[in-house]
Design a protein around this motif. Structure first.
Motif, PDB file in Angstrom:
ATOM      1  N   LEU B 210       0.790  -1.232   0.000  1.00 47.21           N
ATOM      2  CA  LEU B 210       0.000   0.000   0.000  1.00 47.21           C
ATOM      3  C   LEU B 210       0.827   1.291   0.000  1.00 47.21           C
ATOM      4  CD1 LEU B 210      -2.960   0.114  -0.329  1.00 47.21           C
ATOM      5  CD2 LEU B 210      -3.233   0.445   2.123  1.00 47.21           C
ATOM      6  N   PRO B 211       1.839   1.428   0.865  1.00 49.24           N
ATOM      7  CA  PRO B 211       2.646   2.658   0.793  1.00 49.24           C
ATOM      8  C   PRO B 211       3.325   2.831  -0.566  1.00 49.24           C
ATOM      9  CG  PRO B 211       3.095   1.463   2.828  1.00 49.24           C
ATOM     10  CD  PRO B 211       2.256   0.560   1.980  1.00 49.24           C
ATOM     11  N   TYR B 212       3.808   1.733  -1.142  1.00 46.87           N
ATOM     12  CA  TYR B 212       4.424   1.794  -2.470  1.00 46.87           C
ATOM     13  C   TYR B 212       3.373   2.211  -3.502  1.00 46.87           C
ATOM     14  CZ  TYR B 212       8.216  -0.998  -0.445  1.00 46.87           C
ATOM     15  OH  TYR B 212       9.238  -1.445   0.326  1.00 46.87           O
ATOM     16  N   LEU B 213       2.195   1.623  -3.367  1.00 42.69           N
ATOM     17  CA  LEU B 213       1.118   1.927  -4.305  1.00 42.69           C
ATOM     18  C   LEU B 213       0.808   3.425  -4.285  1.00 42.69           C
ATOM     19  CD1 LEU B 213      -1.251   1.070  -6.177  1.00 42.69           C
ATOM     20  CD2 LEU B 213      -2.599   0.681  -4.129  1.00 42.69           C
ATOM     21  N   PHE B 214       0.729   3.996  -3.096  1.00 40.13           N
ATOM     22  CA  PHE B 214       0.373   5.411  -3.010  1.00 40.13           C
ATOM     23  C   PHE B 214       1.483   6.313  -3.534  1.00 40.13           C
ATOM     24  CE2 PHE B 214      -3.349   4.335  -0.531  1.00 40.13           C
ATOM     25  CZ  PHE B 214      -4.240   5.255  -1.068  1.00 40.13           C
ATOM     26  N   THR B 215       2.738   5.923  -3.316  1.00 40.51           N
ATOM     27  CA  THR B 215       3.824   6.700  -3.898  1.00 40.51           C
ATOM     28  C   THR B 215       3.669   6.735  -5.416  1.00 40.51           C
ATOM     29  OG1 THR B 215       5.270   6.061  -2.095  1.00 40.51           O
ATOM     30  CG2 THR B 215       6.334   6.894  -4.086  1.00 40.51           C
ATOM     31  N   SER B 216       3.366   5.588  -5.997  1.00 43.68           N
ATOM     32  CA  SER B 216       3.240   5.564  -7.456  1.00 43.68           C
ATOM     33  C   SER B 216       1.953   6.267  -7.905  1.00 43.68           C
ATOM     34  CB  SER B 216       3.291   4.126  -7.974  1.00 43.68           C
ATOM     35  OG  SER B 216       2.288   3.346  -7.391  1.00 43.68           O
ATOM     36  N   VAL B 269      -4.843  22.216 -11.480  1.00 50.36           N
ATOM     37  CA  VAL B 269      -5.420  20.871 -11.605  1.00 50.36           C
ATOM     38  C   VAL B 269      -4.458  19.834 -11.034  1.00 50.36           C
ATOM     39  CG1 VAL B 269      -6.247  19.114 -13.208  1.00 50.36           C
ATOM     40  CG2 VAL B 269      -6.770  21.521 -13.626  1.00 50.36           C
ATOM     41  N   GLY B 270      -3.174  19.975 -11.386  1.00 52.90           N
ATOM     42  CA  GLY B 270      -2.173  19.018 -10.907  1.00 52.90           C
ATOM     43  C   GLY B 270      -2.092  18.990  -9.389  1.00 52.90           C
ATOM     44  N   VAL B 271      -2.025  20.176  -8.775  1.00 51.86           N
ATOM     45  CA  VAL B 271      -1.897  20.255  -7.318  1.00 51.86           C
ATOM     46  C   VAL B 271      -3.150  19.699  -6.643  1.00 51.86           C
ATOM     47  CG1 VAL B 271      -1.737  21.842  -5.359  1.00 51.86           C
ATOM     48  CG2 VAL B 271      -0.270  22.172  -7.350  1.00 51.86           C
ATOM     49  N   ALA B 272      -4.314  20.045  -7.191  1.00 51.97           N
ATOM     50  CA  ALA B 272      -5.563  19.553  -6.604  1.00 51.97           C
ATOM     51  C   ALA B 272      -5.616  18.029  -6.652  1.00 51.97           C
ATOM     52  CB  ALA B 272      -6.756  20.137  -7.361  1.00 51.97           C
ATOM     53  N   PHE B 273      -5.196  17.469  -7.772  1.00 55.68           N
ATOM     54  CA  PHE B 273      -5.225  16.025  -7.943  1.00 55.68           C
ATOM     55  C   PHE B 273      -4.272  15.338  -6.972  1.00 55.68           C
ATOM     56  CE2 PHE B 273      -6.300  13.099 -11.698  1.00 55.68           C
ATOM     57  CZ  PHE B 273      -6.630  12.090 -10.815  1.00 55.68           C
ATOM     58  N   TYR B 274      -3.062  15.857  -6.917  1.00 56.91           N
ATOM     59  CA  TYR B 274      -2.059  15.299  -6.014  1.00 56.91           C
ATOM     60  C   TYR B 274      -2.568  15.340  -4.572  1.00 56.91           C
ATOM     61  CZ  TYR B 274       2.488  14.603  -3.793  1.00 56.91           C
ATOM     62  OH  TYR B 274       3.517  14.115  -3.051  1.00 56.91           O
ATOM     63  N   GLY B 275      -3.178  16.480  -4.227  1.00 54.39           N
ATOM     64  CA  GLY B 275      -3.696  16.637  -2.873  1.00 54.39           C
ATOM     65  C   GLY B 275      -4.757  15.596  -2.540  1.00 54.39           C
ATOM     66  N   LEU B 276      -5.575  15.302  -3.525  1.00 48.69           N
ATOM     67  CA  LEU B 276      -6.636  14.305  -3.335  1.00 48.69           C
ATOM     68  C   LEU B 276      -6.047  12.925  -3.039  1.00 48.69           C
ATOM     69  CD1 LEU B 276      -9.582  15.190  -3.696  1.00 48.69           C
ATOM     70  CD2 LEU B 276      -9.614  13.886  -5.836  1.00 48.69           C
ATOM     71  N   VAL B 277      -5.016  12.564  -3.812  1.00 48.63           N
ATOM     72  CA  VAL B 277      -4.372  11.256  -3.601  1.00 48.63           C
ATOM     73  C   VAL B 277      -3.688  11.223  -2.230  1.00 48.63           C
ATOM     74  CG1 VAL B 277      -2.618   9.657  -4.445  1.00 48.63           C
ATOM     75  CG2 VAL B 277      -4.050  10.882  -6.065  1.00 48.63           C
ATOM     76  N   ALA B 278      -3.023  12.317  -1.889  1.00 46.68           N
ATOM     77  CA  ALA B 278      -2.340  12.374  -0.599  1.00 46.68           C
ATOM     78  C   ALA B 278      -3.343  12.231   0.544  1.00 46.68           C
ATOM     79  CB  ALA B 278      -1.564  13.684  -0.481  1.00 46.68           C
ATOM     80  N   LEU B 279      -4.506  12.815   0.365  1.00 46.74           N
ATOM     81  CA  LEU B 279      -5.555  12.728   1.382  1.00 46.74           C
ATOM     82  C   LEU B 279      -6.027  11.280   1.537  1.00 46.74           C
ATOM     83  CD1 LEU B 279      -7.250  14.797   3.112  1.00 46.74           C
ATOM     84  CD2 LEU B 279      -9.056  14.436   1.430  1.00 46.74           C
ATOM     85  N   ALA B 280      -6.253  10.633   0.402  1.00 44.56           N
ATOM     86  CA  ALA B 280      -6.670   9.220   0.435  1.00 44.56           C
ATOM     87  C   ALA B 280      -5.612   8.373   1.131  1.00 44.56           C
ATOM     88  CB  ALA B 280      -6.900   8.714  -0.989  1.00 44.56           C
ATOM     89  N   GLU B 281      -4.354   8.688   0.862  1.00 48.97           N
ATOM     90  CA  GLU B 281      -3.266   7.947   1.491  1.00 48.97           C
ATOM     91  C   GLU B 281      -3.305   8.099   3.010  1.00 48.97           C
ATOM     92  OE1 GLU B 281       0.656   9.436   0.716  1.00 48.97           O
ATOM     93  OE2 GLU B 281       1.549   7.454   1.052  1.00 48.97           O
ATOM     94  N   ARG B 282      -3.512   9.327   3.453  1.00 47.30           N
ATOM     95  CA  ARG B 282      -3.538   9.568   4.903  1.00 47.30           C
ATOM     96  C   ARG B 282      -4.662   8.806   5.564  1.00 47.30           C
ATOM     97  NH1 ARG B 282      -2.116  15.562   6.693  1.00 47.30           N
ATOM     98  NH2 ARG B 282      -3.053  14.715   8.566  1.00 47.30           N
ATOM     99  N   MET B 283      -5.752   8.615   4.829  1.00 48.02           N
ATOM    100  CA  MET B 283      -6.878   7.900   5.421  1.00 48.02           C
ATOM    101  C   MET B 283      -6.656   6.388   5.408  1.00 48.02           C
ATOM    102  SD  MET B 283     -10.226  10.099   4.390  1.00 48.02           S
ATOM    103  CE  MET B 283     -10.207   9.722   2.686  1.00 48.02           C
ATOM    104  N   LEU B 284      -5.890   5.892   4.456  1.00 47.63           N
ATOM    105  CA  LEU B 284      -5.776   4.434   4.279  1.00 47.63           C
ATOM    106  C   LEU B 284      -4.492   3.817   4.810  1.00 47.63           C
ATOM    107  CD1 LEU B 284      -7.327   3.950   0.763  1.00 47.63           C
ATOM    108  CD2 LEU B 284      -8.055   2.824   2.852  1.00 47.63           C
ATOM    109  N   VAL B 285      -3.417   4.588   4.841  1.00 50.13           N
ATOM    110  CA  VAL B 285      -2.138   4.000   5.219  1.00 50.13           C
ATOM    111  C   VAL B 285      -1.723   4.496   6.587  1.00 50.13           C
ATOM    112  CG1 VAL B 285       0.263   3.684   4.548  1.00 50.13           C
ATOM    113  CG2 VAL B 285      -1.482   3.972   2.804  1.00 50.13           C
ATOM    114  N   ARG B 286      -1.360   3.567   7.451  1.00 51.94           N
ATOM    115  CA  ARG B 286      -0.833   3.958   8.749  1.00 51.94           C
ATOM    116  C   ARG B 286       0.588   4.467   8.579  1.00 51.94           C
ATOM    117  NH1 ARG B 286      -2.578   3.683  13.178  1.00 51.94           N
ATOM    118  NH2 ARG B 286      -0.530   3.581  14.086  1.00 51.94           N
ATOM    119  N   ALA B 287       0.958   5.416   9.416  1.00 55.70           N
ATOM    120  CA  ALA B 287       2.307   5.955   9.339  1.00 55.70           C
ATOM    121  C   ALA B 287       3.310   4.811   9.458  1.00 55.70           C
ATOM    122  CB  ALA B 287       2.523   6.963  10.457  1.00 55.70           C
TER     123      ALA B 287
END
Lengths: 257, 293
Positions: B210-216, B269-287
């Motif tokens: 999962l962490p690898y997936l979110f990086t990609s 658009v790019g920043v908004a999109f990236y932010g969305l993915v980062a948000l999903a990551e924070r919700m799904l991946v534990r530190a």
């Protein structure tokens, strides 16, 4: 020997390495009775971990036969006959402590309610009753290893395989963990068979019914030392003259050519 | 992605010291202030170099002129604000990029899951996967747009395919690496439980990956925006940042600031999109704070 749960008959294991074949185990014959606590001790490369992994069907012998509960190790594994504890706790860090203990039960299809109850009871038994909802990184090394032991016990396997489980702990924690392990093991109505791999001579003597002394290149069994110390074993056991005699006996067996 | 639903998403509260508690405003400030400072510095460099090197407005307009254009109306004052148009175009591109991202993400993940199971498939297909990414997207985009257009596929379908084309590759590579990053002892453990392949995948490989997936996915998020914009460039597209860039470039001589406004929209658009993915990551991946597998 009356009853046998694990039987090795002239078992050898040869690995193919870049430098040619390496004999990890040669001609090992050993039988273990149900409920016995057996330690395997010896220097690095003596094949003690290999021996343990052969029992667990994590590796297969090159020649000879291994029988576990009168079955092949593979069948025993499929029947979920053994629980395993490694040197590293190998906890899944995205799961809480409780969910880690429940992992084997989930895989084996135990109902959620029963999973929860069994995990809670086991965590209490290893002294971590209040830590079920914590994550592994929040625990000390010793606590993590206790979770790992609770996980191995969760499905009541007939055999527990432990590969240097306390090897990474400091001496003080280590002795406490030994006491606790014997408490859990000796406290059960029906004692589980334990195969315990270690580097530590006092640890092997303190815990075991028999200490299997091994030597390297090629890995083989040198001697088996029967430990006649009374159970339950306590702090006094470690101070008793007989304990020191046995430690000396094992040490000398290790040193013999 | 549908597969994420099966993941453990325990609550983040814990009895032993959860995340540090800080006033919300202070935390927000700490997050927003650095990028704001960078913007201020960039604007200073913009105007400073314009002043120092005497760059004419034709080559580099004043910031004020760009802002002014944003608040001007098209069609000689009767049309909507350019800012509104820009946001509408950005939104159009965002939707295409999102669709392409989802398509490419699923494809990329599927390929990685296949390759993780079979070295043979990986050996057979990987060269083509890599090869596909060395062909310039500018060459691929018109082919896809024209090709799908002939098949009477809707306009957005072709754009999404181009965006997906740029998305799947980083996802495949990152996820594959993650699916293979499982410690041997953790696998031995599963073996000792006689676990089924499905359980090993869902309860071990996927969480590890999962962490690898979110990086990609973060790399893929920005790539899919580029894909969407490039797909809007071939003639025929009616809306999107790509169309804006084309128009602005065409009329650059008469109104340079418009191109800068279009570039701003692309970045947005790019920043908004990236932010969305980062948000999903924070919700799904534990530190990632483990010390073992």
């Amino acid at each position: 020997m009356a009853e046998t749960i694990i039987a090795f008959d002239r078992v050898s294991k040869v690995y193919q390495s870049a430098a040619g074949p390496v004999t990890a185990l040669q001609d090992v014959t050993l039988s273990v009775a149900p409920g016995e606590f057996i330690s395997l001790i010896g220097p690095s490369g003596c094949g003690k971990s290999t021996l343990m992994r052969l029992i667990g069907d994590l590796e297969q012998p090159t020649s000879g036969t291994v029988r576990v509960r009168e079955k092949t190790p593979e069948q025993a594994r499929k029947d979920r006959d053994y629980g395993i504890v490694f040197q590293a706790p190998v906890l899944y860090d995205w799961r809480t402590v409780r969910k880690n203990v429940e992992l084997p039960l989930e895989i084996m299809g135990v109902a959620p309610q029963e999973r929860r109850e069994r995990a809670a009871a086991l965590l209490r038994r290893v002294g971590l009753g209040d830590f079920g909802e914590a994550y592994p990184y929040q625990l000390s090394g010793g606590m993590q290893q206790r979770v790992s032991i609770a996980r191995a016990l969760s499905f009541n396997p007939a055999i527990i395989l432990m590969d240097e489980p306390f090897g990474a702990l400091d001496e003080i924690t280590r002795e406490r963990m030994q006491d606790e392990l014997l408490g859990i093991w000796g406290g059960a109505e029906q004692r589980t068979t334990v195969i315990f791999v270690t580097h530590s001579i006092p640890e092997a003597v303190f815990l075991s019914d028999r200490v299997v002394v091994m030597s390297p290149r090629p890995g083989r069994i040198k001697r088996t030392v029967t430990v006649d110390l009374p159970r339950p074993r306590t702090f006094e056991t470690r101070e008793s003259p007989r304990f020191f005699e046995l430690v000396t006996e094992v040490r000398e067996s290790l040193r013999e050519g | 992605m549908a597969d994420d639903a099966a993941l453990p998403t325990e609550s983040h509260t814990s009895p032993l010291g959860g995340p540090r508690t800080q006033p919300v405003i202070l935390r927000a400030l700490r997050r927003i202030l650095p990028p704001l400072c960078v913007v201020a510095a960039l604007l200073a460099i913009w105007e400073g170099s314009k002043l120092a090197l005497a760059i004419p407005d034709q080559k580099l307009p004043h910031i004020a002129a760009v802002v002014e254009v944003l608040f001007s109306r098209s069609r000689g004052g009767s049309g909507p604000l350019l800012l509104t148009q820009m946001l509408l175009n950005a939104w159009a591109t965002f939707r295409v990029a999102l669709g392409g991202f989802a398509l490419g993400g699923v494809l990329g993940f599927g390929l990685a899951a296949l390759f993780a199971r079979s070295r043979l498939l990986e050996r057979g297909l990987m060269p083509y996967v890599i090869g596909s990414q060395t062909v310039p997207i500018l060459a691929i985009a018109p082919m896809v747009v024209v090709g799908l257009g002939r098949l009477d596929a809707p306009d957005w379908a072709a754009k999404m395919v181009v965006a997906a084309y740029l998305t799947f590759f980083p996802v495949t590579i990152g996820t594959l690496r993650g699916l293979r990053a499982v410690p041997p002892a953790a696998l031995d453990l599963m073996r000792s439980y006689a676990a089924r392949e499905r359980d090993i995948f869902l309860k071990l490989r996927l969480p590890v990956a999962l962490p690898y997936l979110f990086t990609s996915l973060k790399v893929a998020a920005t790539a899919s925006v580029i894909g969407a914009i490039v797909a809007e460039l071939p003639a025929g597209a009616r809306e999107g940042v790509g169309v804006m860039i084309l128009n602005a470039a065409q009329f650059y001589n008469s109104r340079p600031p418009a191109l800068y406004a279009a570039i701003l929209a692309a970045g947005l658009v790019g920043v908004a999109f990236y932010g969305l993915v980062a948000l999903a990551e924070r919700m799904l991946v534990r530190a990632p704070r483990s010390n073992d597998g």
